[in-house]
Design an enzyme around this catalytic site. Structure first.
Site, PDB file in Angstrom:
ATOM      1  N   CYS B 212       0.820  -1.208   0.000  1.00 59.30           N
ATOM      2  CA  CYS B 212       0.000   0.000   0.000  1.00 59.30           C
ATOM      3  C   CYS B 212       0.857   1.263   0.000  1.00 59.30           C
ATOM      4  O   CYS B 212       0.506   2.277  -0.588  1.00 59.30           O
ATOM      5  CB  CYS B 212      -0.992  -0.002   1.159  1.00 59.30           C
ATOM      6  SG  CYS B 212      -0.209  -0.034   2.751  1.00 59.30           S
ATOM      7  N   THR B 213       2.034   1.184   0.640  1.00 63.18           N
ATOM      8  CA  THR B 213       2.959   2.319   0.592  1.00 63.18           C
ATOM      9  C   THR B 213       3.421   2.546  -0.838  1.00 63.18           C
ATOM     10  O   THR B 213       3.414   3.661  -1.351  1.00 63.18           O
ATOM     11  CB  THR B 213       4.195   2.042   1.481  1.00 63.18           C
ATOM     12  OG1 THR B 213       3.779   1.993   2.828  1.00 63.18           O
ATOM     13  CG2 THR B 213       5.248   3.129   1.312  1.00 63.18           C
TER      14      THR B 213
END
Lengths: 727, 430
Positions: B212-213
């Site tokens: 997700c980063t």
């Protein structure tokens, strides 16, 4: 695509009628190799500058060797590799280098002597009369060889004219010339030789061959370093000198990869220099065929010209003398020895300062004393009002600031202290965590200990800032101490008791924007700190009468960034180790540990004493079997044993006695035996290993990066393990 | 032309000259206190004259290893390397010259050493270690690996350990590795000491960033690079696997990462950083290579001559702060899939689907699998990665619960194209 940019040229006769066909061929073949660049072909040869896809270099090589038949032409690779040309051009020219002369007015096959950089250096050190820079004036402005004639010209044609003028009537003199890549000199040399000059020498590969490979900051220091190798066999630095009085023996050739039988009987210094040169043609070297022991006695100052000296195979007395001379002038000395499977080296230097120690982690968040702007920024986060997505992306620095503020409000402005309070603080943060997936809260919790530890000047750094050399700044002070003094003043004043901020922010769970915002807050403070220290450095410099640009901004910036990790090593001198203050207690303790290697150190010292008595090193011990008495037909072994082992063992006992160590009950006979057996032999693997360790440490010493050994190392190749000692 | 050179060199130099082996002979002609009982004085009584030694890799470590072995008195050296010489190799791989760029490393290195050290025969093979079979490998008495890839090491280790087991005679492997200022040298005596596979969990886990980063909130240049090659590449090149050795692929990743970094105002994307992140490499340092290669060859010399005990069995080295080594006996793993018992017991959540089980296998640090295929002991296919026809037919199983396909206590056989052996897992469903 990854590119390689390179150039090559070859003078070779190509019939004029073949040129256009060759051009078509090159266009199509190089095109197929995806090569771009500019290639000149002429009846006198080929001159190419091109960018080639990395994977086609092998193809190009074969093509030049086998299809173009350029006779193993040297590819000169550039240091930067990008696609340097937009398209491929092959042009037919009258000449591959325009000289403005009638064709046929000289013989291009008359090629001058191409000197390697080392030979060139050697030749120039005798200050010849005629050294000509064949480059244009804008090239020679950057720098030129001492004593060279640098014509103020814009083209090679003009250079040729000037050359002819200055050389006129000097056919019998030695001419030296150089250019950027070598091609211009190939031509100019041929002209002079055709005109009857006897000896024309040019720098092979030109100036480019000098400056390849080295790039980064530390490399610059390496390049300007000047290392002296006494009796030595291997290393690789910017400039080196080998001092050795002996001749190459069969054993040297057997042990040395770069020596062949032809070297037998020649001066070792010369041959070693030659092979170091072969290893890296950009390294400049020279040699002196003289017994270093003589040199130390008769002209000790000779050694002071170097930035570092490496000594191998020196007996104790001359070694002590050399160490003393160098110590007084702060020239570092590395002593290296090996026998059989055992290696030893020792570093000597009065003081070594390091800014770039390369610690694993230089993060300094200062959450206990938030830097300006940080608290205000933290307050822009409305924890309660956020949706889960936003809440899960609050940077942990902000989380800690918020909870620390809350804690301090409830505890008279104090940070959580002790395990119990820290646990309570952890509970508080945990209570704010909305769900188990919130990594940012986990990151905050993992940093509690750091956040609750008051930021201060590390004690190690405090010691450095309190050093006498930091008190007494004089014109003699090094940059390190001047900046250290400025930092000390910074800490006492605008730094409010703290070092300049490193400004480095670790990665953390956050939105890109808030991470960049935080980064800017930290960077801004770091920049302010550097500016403040810079102002103080300027003031000190002006009080010393030094110009303010004598310390670069980068140097100050680097010091500030690494301020919490700077190091100063003060080595013990050989005088202290050998005479004034031997480490008796430590040696006594170490030698009782059967796992330790200090016994080999004692033996290296004992070998030196043996040499003083017998004028040779112990060599050859085969211990007789325990039950095998003398007269058993094994006389040889027995006598060898007696003559080598016994006296050496006795010297060990007396050496230990001098240090107040009683050796009864010490199990060191095996070590003595192994050292006698190895008889000072230099095993190729041990030499390579030691060479690797020593060059690594030398690079640290010269670049002032990373932390070098303090001060001695023994590598035991039998156990494959090393120990280091402060001796 | 090269062949001519070497024959003349052989003819004129095969004779030893006076004192040639003076240094080594001091050690070989005299018994020392730490010598093995089997030591017999004299060069001719050691393995050196007839020992066939194989060097895997002719890169930074390999160049040093070849030089050291030749000077140490080994006569019959073989070397395998699949790479060709790049200009970036020239600063530390000292057997290569600018005119060699583009030529095979193994061949150039062999020629150089042969021409330098009289009487040594160096036989190169330019290709993959996997091209060779047991018949080839069993001719060697010592194998030295100077490799930078975990996969190649695992393959070599498993091949030599299996071969040693079959022959009933151990072929020692000496393995060297370096990363920046760190390195290790170890001696593997198959079936006696721990093997490379036993120590797989000692490897540093490569840094990975949460998806997700990478997808939404990049902060570091590394995040942008990961985005480009983990997420963007498969999207753009649906069927083409990214080849980390292909400069064109790296260039594409570099450019995509640069663009993304521009969008997010992140600085610091460079080509070399891209290469570093994608290939997960730390630059090599010449002095570390010299140290580790010398340590490896010192062990080969001791093994071939019994002039001193060899390393038992692992030396770790770090050079960024002074000089530090840690020498210890690495323990054999009883359930090592290569040198230990054949099966490994594992506890598996009985609610897991086959897909979840596969994910777990990939994460398992002592397995390090990339694309595992699963079968039961009685040859029932659970999931196969290849060939495509079998992949398609077994794909539906991915969503099924593992417990619907096997019983508690059953054995699953795991294979992976990167491994020369299979793992046998005895599964307890819990």
């Amino acid at each position: 695509m990854e590119w390689r940019t390179l150039s090559f040229y070859r003078f070779k006769s190509i019939p004029e009628k073949d040129l256009s066909q060759l051009r078509e061929k090159m266009l199509s073949d190089f095109g197929n190799m995806n090569i771009v660049g500019r290639i000149y072909i002429a009846t006198e040869g080929v001159n190419a500058q091109m960018s080639c896809p990395k994977e086609n270099i092998g193809w190009l090589r074969e093509y030049c060797d086998n299809i173009l038949d350029l006779g193993n032409v040297d590819f000169n690779f550039a240091t930067e590799h990008a696609k340097a040309f937009g398209a491929l051009h092959v042009r037919i020219r009258k000449q591959i280098v325009a000289d403005g002369l009638e064709s046929g007015s000289y013989d291009i096959t008359k090629q001058p002597n191409h000197l390697t950089p080392e030979e060139w250096h050697q030749a120039l050190s005798s200050k010849p009369q005629l050294v000509i820079d064949m480059r244009n004036h804008y090239e020679s402005e950057i720098g030129y060889f001492e004593g060279a004639i640098c014509p103020d010209v814009d083209t090679f044609r003009e250079s040729v004219k000037v050359m002819e003028e200055v050389c006129e009537g000097k056919q019998d003199q030695e001419v030296y010339m150089y250019c950027t890549g070598g091609i211009r000199c190939s031509k100019a040399g041929a002209m002079l030789l055709s005109a009857g000059f006897k000896s024309v020498n040019v720098l092979k590969g030109g100036i480019t061959a000098y400056g390849r490979l080295w790039a980064a900051t530390g490399q610059a220091a390496l390049e300007s370093s000047n290392v002296c190798l006494v009796n030595g066999n291997a290393t690789g630095i910017g400039f080196f000198t080998v001092v050795d009085g002996r001749l190459v023996t069969g054993a040297d050739i057997g042990n040395n990869f770069f020596l062949t039988l032809e070297a037998l009987g020649q001066p070792r210094a010369a041959k070693v220099t030659e092979y170091l040169q072969e290893l890296n043609e950009d390294v400049k070297g020279s040699f002196l065929v003289e017994d270093p022991i003589n040199l130390i006695e008769t002209s000790p100052d000779y050694f002071l010209q170097f930035s570092l000296v490496i000594a191998t195979e020196l007996p104790e007395k001359p070694l002590l003398r050399l160490a003393e001379i160098l110590w007084d002038s702060a020239v570092p000395l590395v002593v290296v020895r090996s026998t059989g499977f055992i290696g030893y080296f020792r570093i000597l230097k009065p003081e070594h300062t390091i800014v770039e120690t390369h610690p694993e982690n230089i993060v300094d968040l200062r959450l206990d004393k938030p830097i300006p702007g940080l608290e205000a920024y933290a307050q822009t986060f409305d924890f309660e009002g956020m949706d889960n997505m936003d809440h899960g992306h609050i940077p942990y620095v902000v989380i800690l600031i918020k909870y620390l503020n809350q804690w301090k409000k409830e505890h008279n402005g104090e940070l959580p202290k002790g395990t119990q309070e820290r646990n309570l603080f952890k509970e508080a943060i945990l209570s704010g965590k909305r769900n188990s997936d919130e990594e940012n809260f986990d990151e905050a919790i993992a940093s509690i200990w750091k956040a609750c530890t008051p930021t201060q000047v590390p004690s190690k750094v405090q010691v450095i800032l309190n050093d006498l050399l930091c008190d007494n700044i004089t014109v003699e002070s090094s940059n390190f101490w001047i900046i250290a003094r400025a930092v000390r003043e910074f800490v006492a004043n605008e730094g409010l008791g703290l070092l300049p901020l490193s400004g480095r922010l670790p990665d953390m769970k956050a939105y890109t924007q808030s991470y960049v915002d935080l980064q800017n807050i930290y960077r801004q403070k770091a920049r302010q700190d550097v500016a403040a220290v810079q102002a103080r450095v300027d003031k000190i410099l002006s009080s010393l009468g030094r110009s303010s640009d004598s310390i670069s901004h980068e140097e100050i910036e680097s010091f500030c960034k690494n301020a919490a990790f700077i190091e100063v090593i003060r080595y013990r001198s050989l005088q202290e180790e050998y005479i004034n203050d031997p480490k008796k207690e430590d040696i006594s303790r170490w030698i009782r540990d059967s796992e330790d290697s200090i016994a080999y150190y004692v033996l290296f010292r004992a070998i030196d004493r043996f040499y003083e008595t017998f004028q040779r090193y112990p060599d050859g011990a085969t211990l007789p079997d325990a039950g095998d008495d003398a007269g058993d037909g094994n006389d040889d072994e027995q006598s060898v044993f007696v003559y080598e082992f016994n006296p050496l063992r006795k010297i060990v006992t007396s050496l230990l006695e001098e240090w107040g160590i009683d050796d009864s009950g010490l199990d060191i006979d095996d070590y003595v035996h192994e050292v006698c057996r190895s008889g000072g032999s230099e095993l190729p693997n041990m030499a390579a290993l030691l060479g690797g360790l020593v060059s690594q440490e030398i690079i640290k010493l010269i670049t002032h990066q990373y932390i070098p050994l303090n001060n001695s190392c023994i590598f035991d190749g039998i156990k494959a393990s090393s120990r280091t000692y402060v001796l | 032309m090269a062949a001519d050179n070497s024959t003349t060199a052989m003819q004129t130099d095969s004779r030893d000259w006076a004192d040639r082996w003076r240094h080594i002979n001091k050690i070989l002609d005299r018994r020392g206190p730490f010598c093995d009982n089997s030591f017999r004085e004299g060069y001719e009584n050691t393995l050196l004259p007839q020992c066939k030694v194989l060097v895997i890799g002719a890169g930074g470590l390999g160049c040093e290893i070849l030089k050291n072995l030749a000077l140490s008195g080994f006569k019959d050296i073989h070397v395998i390397d699949m790479d060709t010489i790049d200009v970036s190799n020239l600063n530390r791989q000292f057997l290569f010259r600018p005119s060699d760029v583009g030529r095979p490393k193994a061949i150039v290195a062999a020629e150089f050493v042969k021409n330098r050290v009289a009487g040594v025969v160096v036989t190169p093979y330019h290709g993959k270690i996997q091209d060779k079979d047991d018949d080839y490998y069993k001719q060697f008495q010592i194998v030295i690996c100077g490799l930078d890839s975990v996969e190649a090491r695992r393959w070599m280790n498993a091949t030599i350990v299996n071969l040693s087991q079959e022959l009933g005679e151990a072929i020692p492997i000496i393995d060297g590795g370096t990363e920046g200022f760190k390195g290790q040298a170890r001696v593997i005596i198959p079936t006696v000491t721990s093997c490379y596979e036993c120590s797989l969990d000692m490897l540093n886990k490569p840094t990975t960033f949460p998806i997700c980063t990478i997808a939404n909130t990049p902060r570091l240049p590394e995040h942008c690079i990961e985005w480009a090659y983990v997420l963007e590449w498969p999207k753009v090149f649906k069927n083409e696997k990214l080849d980390t050795d292909d400069p064109k692929h790296i260039q594409w990743v570099f450019e995509a990462a640069l663009e993304r970094a521009r969008q997010f105002k992140i600085a610091g994307i460079t080509y070399s950083l891209t290469q570093g992140v994608v290939k997960n490499i730390i630059p090599a340092i010449a002095s570390t290579n010299a140290i580790i290669a010398a340590a490896c060859c010192n062990e080969a010399f001791k093994i071939a001559t019994t002039s001193a005990p060899y390393l038992d069995n692992y030396m770790m080295y770090t050079g960024n702060e002074g000089v530090y080594t840690y020498t210890f006996q690495h323990q054999k793993k009883p359930d090592c899939p290569v040198c230990g018992e054949n099966s490994v017991n594992v506890d598996v959540n009985k609610n897991w689907t086959v897909e979840e089980f596969i994910e777990w296998l990939k994460e398992k640090p002592d397995a390090q699998l990339k694309k595992p295929s699963l079968m039961t002991a009685d040859n029932k296919k659970i999931y196969l990665q290849a060939p495509p026809i079998l992949e398609r037919s077994t794909r539906p199983n991915l969503e099924k619960k593992l417990s619907s396909l096997i019983e508690d206590g059953d054995t699953i056989i795991v294979t992976d194209s990167t491994l020369p052996f299979s793992l046998q897992l005895v599964v307890s469903l819990i």
